[in-house]
Motif scaffolding. Structure first.
Motif, PDB file in Angstrom:
ATOM      1  N   PHE A  36       0.876  -1.267  -0.113  1.00 54.44           N
ATOM      2  CA  PHE A  36       0.067  -0.058   0.044  1.00 54.44           C
ATOM      3  C   PHE A  36       0.819   1.261  -0.015  1.00 54.44           C
ATOM      4  CE2 PHE A  36      -2.119  -3.563   1.810  1.00 54.44           C
ATOM      5  CZ  PHE A  36      -3.414  -3.544   1.394  1.00 54.44           C
ATOM      6  N   PHE A  37       1.007   1.923  -1.161  1.00 53.55           N
ATOM      7  CA  PHE A  37       1.859   3.165  -1.262  1.00 53.55           C
ATOM      8  C   PHE A  37       1.360   4.228  -0.625  1.00 53.55           C
ATOM      9  CE2 PHE A  37       3.370   0.488  -5.105  1.00 53.55           C
ATOM     10  CZ  PHE A  37       4.782   0.191  -4.565  1.00 53.55           C
ATOM     11  N   GLY A  38      -0.038   4.569  -0.448  1.00 53.22           N
ATOM     12  CA  GLY A  38      -0.571   5.671  -0.357  1.00 53.22           C
ATOM     13  C   GLY A  38      -1.161   6.620  -1.493  1.00 53.22           C
ATOM     14  N   ALA A  39      -1.112   7.888  -1.159  1.00 46.51           N
ATOM     15  CA  ALA A  39      -2.062   8.589  -2.318  1.00 46.51           C
ATOM     16  C   ALA A  39      -1.383   9.946  -2.291  1.00 46.51           C
ATOM     17  CB  ALA A  39      -3.475   8.578  -2.040  1.00 46.51           C
ATOM     18  N   THR A  40      -1.090  10.439  -3.702  1.00 44.94           N
ATOM     19  CA  THR A  40      -0.652  11.813  -3.830  1.00 44.94           C
ATOM     20  C   THR A  40      -1.521  12.600  -4.914  1.00 44.94           C
ATOM     21  OG1 THR A  40       0.789  10.606  -5.533  1.00 44.94           O
ATOM     22  CG2 THR A  40       1.701  11.077  -3.689  1.00 44.94           C
ATOM     23  N   ILE A  41      -1.405  13.780  -4.905  1.00 44.16           N
ATOM     24  CA  ILE A  41      -2.176  14.531  -6.089  1.00 44.16           C
ATOM     25  C   ILE A  41      -2.071  14.414  -7.499  1.00 44.16           C
ATOM     26  CG2 ILE A  41      -3.164  16.873  -6.696  1.00 44.16           C
ATOM     27  CD1 ILE A  41      -3.047  17.575  -3.639  1.00 44.16           C
ATOM     28  N   ASP A  42      -2.755  14.145  -8.306  1.00 44.49           N
ATOM     29  CA  ASP A  42      -2.543  13.992  -9.487  1.00 44.49           C
ATOM     30  C   ASP A  42      -2.571  15.418 -10.364  1.00 44.49           C
ATOM     31  OD1 ASP A  42      -2.787  13.807 -12.529  1.00 44.49           O
ATOM     32  OD2 ASP A  42      -2.387  11.773 -12.172  1.00 44.49           O
TER      33      ASP A  42
END
Length: 279
Positions: free
Chosen positions: A170-176
């Motif tokens: 589970f890498f996480g989340a970043t803004i695209d």
């Protein structure tokens, strides 16, 4: 004045972090430089499996537990989680994993809660399979251990760890940024905005002069890229396929849409647009 790293501005720059309007101004998508966009693209290139979600009103809050106490009356009082390199908000992998894990088997849960969670996951899997049972030998504890603990059930009811390279990550989340730019129109150009929480006391003090607390939030219409490295899960004893990585991805998509993520999801924060979908 433009500051390249908003996270540094918010937590470290003592001359600047109290100027709340400047923090929001620096979150304009028009001010994001080429290097920041490229860093995000580099991070997201590591995601083997991706899910995209777009924030809705009133926005999203992550990292309120971080210390951000400033004496000035109009300053932001709650923390927000930023990536060190890009300076933009981030949702770490443990938060994503924890959210998903919360609806799966937990031996500490009551019998009723275990049954409620199990039925929820079974209904999702059934829906993904066109109304048919997807796992004939559905075992809620086994499924949970496969996905979140990196363990498989061998003979004699003994769980053993699977190799690291066969576990879900589970890498996480970043803004695209590129997808967010497409969703931002007109004056809607800021990634960050302000909002207020009004705490109330108890008893006789409940309605007496409540003082609003200003906090920083991620605005609506910001697209997030959630990253995973999902694996097909097998019964380790005979290598019979138990659940595919594609089904896991679709299951996670449904859970995140249902639950939202971050703080104050019960009043609408951290909810995503169910009609926004990118494969």
């Amino acid at each position: 004045m433009t500051i390249g790293n908003i996270g540094y501005l918010y937590y470290k720059d003592n001359d600047f972090r109290e100027k709340t309007s400047e923090i929001i101004k620096n979150s304009s998508i028009e001010l994001l430089d080429y290097n920041t966009t490229k860093m995000l693209e580099s991070i997201q290139s590591l995601y083997i499996n991706k899910l995209y979600f777009k924030t809705t009103y009133p926005g999203l809050i992550v990292g309120t537990g971080y210390n951000h106490i400033i004496k000035e009356k109009d300053a932001f009082k709650l923390g927000l989680e930023f990536d060190y390199t890009t300076g933009l908000p981030i949702i770490n992998g443990s938060s994503v994993k924890g959210l998903l894990r919360s609806v799966f088997y937990n031996k500490e849960d009551s019998k009723n809660l275990k049954e409620e969670k199990q039925n929820y996951i079974k209904d999702i899997l059934k829906e993904l399979n066109g109304g048919h049972e997807i796992l004939e030998d559905f075992d809620f504890e086994k499924l949970t251990n496969n996905i979140f603990e990196g363990k498989c059930l061998y003979k004699d009811d003994i769980y053993k760890p699977v190799p690291i390279n066969e576990r879900d990550i589970f890498f996480g989340a970043t803004i695209d940024i590129n997808k967010t730019i497409k969703e931002k129109t007109g004056k809607d150009k800021y990634l960050l905005g302000e909002d207020y929480i009004t705490p109330h006391g108890t008893g006789e003090q409940k309605l007496k002069n409540p003082i609003p607390i200003k906090f920083l939030k991620v605005m609506p219409n910001v697209v997030w890229c959630f990253g995973f490295d999902l694996k097909d899960s097998y019964n380790s004893e005979n290598k019979e396929l138990y659940i595919t990585k594609d089904i896991k991805k679709k299951m996670f998509n449904k859970i995140i849409l249902d639950l939202g993520i971050g703080s104050k999801t019960n009043v609408g924060y951290g909810r995503f647009d169910e009609h926004y979908s990118i494969e």
